[in-house]
Design a protein around this motif. Structure first.
Motif, PDB file in Angstrom:
ATOM      1  N   LEU A 186       0.876  -1.417   0.035  1.00 36.06           N
ATOM      2  CA  LEU A 186      -0.061   0.085   0.019  1.00 36.06           C
ATOM      3  C   LEU A 186       0.873   1.232   0.031  1.00 36.06           C
ATOM      4  N   ASP A 187       2.283   0.960   0.182  1.00 39.06           N
ATOM      5  CA  ASP A 187       3.127   2.122   0.152  1.00 39.06           C
ATOM      6  C   ASP A 187       2.825   3.232   1.481  1.00 39.06           C
ATOM      7  N   ALA A 188       2.275   2.526   2.401  1.00 39.50           N
ATOM      8  CA  ALA A 188       1.987   3.307   3.591  1.00 39.50           C
ATOM      9  C   ALA A 188       3.252   3.572   4.260  1.00 39.50           C
ATOM     10  N   HIS A 189       4.173   2.524   4.458  1.00 38.25           N
ATOM     11  CA  HIS A 189       5.514   2.396   5.386  1.00 38.25           C
ATOM     12  C   HIS A 189       6.689   2.001   4.376  1.00 38.25           C
ATOM     13  N   TYR A 190       7.652   2.696   4.755  1.00 40.31           N
ATOM     14  CA  TYR A 190       8.892   2.242   4.238  1.00 40.31           C
ATOM     15  C   TYR A 190       8.891   0.658   5.008  1.00 40.31           C
ATOM     16  N   PRO A 191       9.718  -0.264   4.396  1.00 43.17           N
ATOM     17  CA  PRO A 191      10.033  -1.576   4.667  1.00 43.17           C
ATOM     18  C   PRO A 191      10.553  -1.656   6.192  1.00 43.17           C
ATOM     19  N   THR A 192      11.736  -0.755   6.528  1.00 43.16           N
ATOM     20  CA  THR A 192      12.303  -0.642   7.835  1.00 43.16           C
ATOM     21  C   THR A 192      11.324  -0.013   8.881  1.00 43.16           C
ATOM     22  N   ASP A 193      10.349   0.789   8.356  1.00 38.43           N
ATOM     23  CA  ASP A 193       9.196   0.853   9.341  1.00 38.43           C
ATOM     24  C   ASP A 193       8.674  -0.318  10.023  1.00 38.43           C
ATOM     25  N   THR A 194       8.180  -1.165   9.365  1.00 43.16           N
ATOM     26  CA  THR A 194       7.556  -2.321   9.441  1.00 43.16           C
ATOM     27  C   THR A 194       8.535  -2.917  10.419  1.00 43.16           C
ATOM     28  N   VAL A 195       9.581  -3.117  10.029  1.00 40.75           N
ATOM     29  CA  VAL A 195      10.569  -3.998  11.103  1.00 40.75           C
ATOM     30  C   VAL A 195      10.586  -3.399  12.388  1.00 40.75           C
ATOM     31  N   GLY A 196      10.859  -2.045  12.651  1.00 37.63           N
ATOM     32  CA  GLY A 196      10.695  -1.223  13.694  1.00 37.63           C
ATOM     33  C   GLY A 196       9.540  -1.496  14.378  1.00 37.63           C
ATOM     34  N   GLY A 197       8.041  -1.669  13.800  1.00 37.89           N
ATOM     35  CA  GLY A 197       6.947  -2.027  14.331  1.00 37.89           C
ATOM     36  C   GLY A 197       6.745  -3.467  15.049  1.00 37.89           C
ATOM     37  N   PHE A 198       7.382  -4.457  14.251  1.00 34.31           N
ATOM     38  CA  PHE A 198       7.565  -5.421  14.770  1.00 34.31           C
ATOM     39  C   PHE A 198       8.252  -5.751  15.991  1.00 34.31           C
ATOM     40  N   ALA A 199       9.452  -5.221  15.787  1.00 29.01           N
ATOM     41  CA  ALA A 199      10.271  -5.227  17.105  1.00 29.01           C
ATOM     42  C   ALA A 199       9.742  -4.711  18.371  1.00 29.01           C
ATOM     43  N   VAL A 200       9.013  -3.293  18.220  1.00 34.85           N
ATOM     44  CA  VAL A 200       8.362  -2.651  19.434  1.00 34.85           C
ATOM     45  C   VAL A 200       7.488  -3.513  19.999  1.00 34.85           C
ATOM     46  N   ALA A 201       6.521  -4.243  19.198  1.00 34.75           N
ATOM     47  CA  ALA A 201       5.728  -5.498  19.923  1.00 34.75           C
ATOM     48  C   ALA A 201       6.401  -6.476  20.557  1.00 34.75           C
TER      49      ALA A 201
END
Length: 230
Positions: A186-201
């Motif tokens: 969806l081009d809502a985030h850069y890929p590394t943003d999703t890595v960061g989100g996963f790591a936060v959880a």
């Protein structure tokens, strides 16, 4: 006649079985480091770095035509839907007499959301003309829910350390990866943003579980009727 000995209720079953505590604590710490390193590296940026470009190209080549499905998946990270899923998961934990885990089901995803919301303006990474991007709240939320759900599954099957870790991390990894792909498509985030989100959880939910386990023995209301009768 000697007085009857005072009966003490056994402690509630832990959210994290003892064999899983150290590995999960280590993983939570490593996840926190990942969140911090990425935050420092991408602070104040507004473009995709070389790693993001390569990852995004790979995801689009594989899943670029799955945009309709990505839109559906995106709904699971929206606040209202996520809140309903949290409530349903907590209710399921209560129905299965996992009161401590029900607390984690409520608090873990909530703290994960607070963490991502707080980090975004601090990091200041933007996408599409000023939208705060790091870390991905959608990826973090879905991963947090999956972590709690798989902790419930692991407790029901009474798995050992290896199987328990495989269930929890495998399930959370799969859920986080699916949402990450949706956000990239969806081009809502850069890929590394999703890595960061996963790591936060992965940092917040195990830490919440460890804290609940630490203090659960003092909270009598966390003991289910079946626990007190054993």
């Amino acid at each position: 006649m000697s007085p009857m000995p005072e009966r003490r209720d056994p402690p509630p079953p832990p959210v994290l079985p003892v064999p899983m505590r150290r590995p999960m604590a280590i993983l939570a710490g490593l996840a926190g480091i990942v969140v911090t390193v990425l935050a420092v590296h991408y602070a104040g940026t507004a473009t995709a770095g070389p790693l993001d470009q390569r990852l995004r190209a790979g995801v689009w080549n594989l899943f670029g035509r799955a945009r309709p499905g990505a839109l559906v998946l995106d709904l699971f990270g929206e606040p209202v839907v996520a809140a309903l899923l949290v409530a349903a998961l907590a209710a399921l934990c209560l129905a299965l007499r996992r009161r401590a885990l029900a607390v984690v089901a409520l608090v873990g995803p909530a703290l994960t959301g607070v963490a991502t919301t707080t980090l975004k303006p601090v990091v200041g990474r933007t996408i599409h003309g000023g939208h705060l991007a790091y870390p991905s709240g959608h990826t973090a939320t879905v991963t947090a829910l999956a972590l709690v759900g798989m902790l419930l599954v692991a407790s029901l099957v009474r798995s050992g350390r290896a199987v328990g870790l495989l269930l929890v991390l495998g399930g959370a990894g799969a859920a986080g990866a699916v949402m990450a792909v949706a956000q990239i498509v969806l081009d809502a985030h850069y890929p590394t943003d999703t890595v960061g989100g996963f790591a936060v959880a992965l940092a917040v939910v195990p830490a919440t579980a460890l804290l609940v386990d630490r203090f659960a023995a003092r909270w009598r209301w966390l003991r289910s009727p079946t626990d007190a009768s054993r």
